[in-house]
Enzyme design. Sequence first.
Site, PDB file in Angstrom:
ATOM      1  N   CYS A 234     -27.643  -3.823  20.863  1.00  0.00           N
ATOM      2  CA  CYS A 234     -27.323  -2.162  21.376  1.00  0.00           C
ATOM      3  C   CYS A 234     -28.271  -2.087  22.727  1.00  0.00           C
ATOM      4  O   CYS A 234     -27.665  -1.370  23.863  1.00  0.00           O
ATOM      5  CB  CYS A 234     -27.677  -1.126  20.605  1.00  0.00           C
ATOM      6  SG  CYS A 234     -29.258  -1.370  19.733  1.00  0.00           S
TER       7      CYS A 234
ATOM      8  N   HIS B 231     -36.792   3.149  20.290  1.00  0.00           N
ATOM      9  CA  HIS B 231     -35.831   2.958  19.543  1.00  0.00           C
ATOM     10  C   HIS B 231     -35.713   3.486  18.182  1.00  0.00           C
ATOM     11  O   HIS B 231     -36.866   3.381  17.299  1.00  0.00           O
ATOM     12  CB  HIS B 231     -35.581   1.398  19.303  1.00  0.00           C
ATOM     13  CG  HIS B 231     -34.251   1.033  18.815  1.00  0.00           C
ATOM     14  ND1 HIS B 231     -33.795   1.160  17.534  1.00  0.00           N
ATOM     15  CD2 HIS B 231     -33.260   0.120  19.538  1.00  0.00           C
ATOM     16  CE1 HIS B 231     -32.533   0.602  17.673  1.00  0.00           C
ATOM     17  NE2 HIS B 231     -32.296  -0.134  18.742  1.00  0.00           N
TER      18      HIS B 231
END
Length: 481
Positions: A292, A319
């Site tokens: 991602c 994150h």
Amino acid sequence: MNNEKQHVYLREWHRQEELAEQMLPMIGQLYRDKNVMMSVYGRSLVNATTIDILKAHRFARMILDDELSVVETFPLLEAICSLDLAPARIDLGRLTVRYLEHEGKVAVEEFVKQELATVNTGRQAILDEPQDVVLYGFGRIGRLLARILIEKAGSGEKLRLRAAVVRKGSEDDLLKRASLLRRDSVHGPFNGIITIDEEENAIIANGNMIRIIYSDSPETVDYTQYGIRNAIVVDNTGKWRDREGLSRHLKANGVSQVLLTAPGKGDIPNIVAGINNNLVQPEEKIYSAASCTTNAIVPVLKALHDRFGVVSGHVETCHSYTNDQNLIDNYHKADRRGRSAPLNMVITETGAAKAVAKVLPELAGKLSGNAIRVPTPNVSLAILNLELDKATDKATLNSYLRSISLDSPLQNQVDYTNSPDVVSSDYVGSRHACIVDSLATIVEGNRCVLYVWYDNEFGYSCQVVRLVQDMAGLEWPTLPQ
């Protein structure tokens, strides 16, 4: 006078709302019957609500420096519906602006017929036969992929989600799988209706039958007994990341290609949709959709390198925590990850900076990277601290990235915001790989710092589906050209 203004605003809103409501079935019919996808300057209108349509028109002001109204686009949509179209992507916003430039010199119907002449050739199937897709794993990414694939099913002539392969958890496994697809604590309820067919051990989602197949190993599944053939298997378990492990899927009857939703090891092509799709070739059977974070930073790095040149840099990601971490302090084989994810910021490693080189070889050795896991369930932030080859300023750099987001081949990957009040939760459900936060940009000569948001779950899943479409050979002409 103020009361009169109040009535004017409300009457205008009702007028636009009524037209947007009339557009809904027209857009839906074009999509289901003809595989024609409508948008307004890149904002899809398929499966949109009335408010979504109005907001897409409002978004156009970023490009036009003026409002675009459904009053202006509605007549062109009516004219489009009168044509016998082949599959295509049609930007209603661009088409309308082009028509308005003619200042009424040509009738709407004639103008639309001329502009769409290349696809006004009659209804056609976009593939010789629908492409079967199987999800190997049905976790966070697997269920979001299911939602997107179901949403894009249309008439069923393109990608067909046929099955999800899992390990059986309990006697009421099917019921629990359906419930997890129906409700999501981060992304909200499923947009549609879900039931189960116990006889077929299947979830029925908006009319799409998704068999739940139980297996402990990839090669033991015989997909052909379920009528599944030449399937693309999307492995979202992350259990196997090298060619040897992923090749086990190809030993199963009914499988033609494999896609990993994690960084691939060895010689597996790591692909970021919109960047290096040229690596999708008939002779290759196994691909990786990278991570991602790689999907979030590569499009921006590519755009910057093309214009200014990237000499070196560091990527730091904040994150959201993941299922790999512990809810409360407990043993974990990795450093720090055993500490409570919802209560701590956790310094950890990321391979995203090195992974960039697999997608953009020209940046090999130029980037370092690290990550901090933070106590939010979704949406992450990448901070790009870069040395550029060419000096610039904040206005120039932001203007360039804005143009990339609005009108470029990276339009689906890069989004852009200039709002002073956005925070991470505002980007839950973003379909872009990343969103450039322009007000946070710092530029001093040939050094810049960019802040890039990304929905590390849904945005990434949209990138995965774009890659699946490419693997399946799905191509739509985009009009107007």
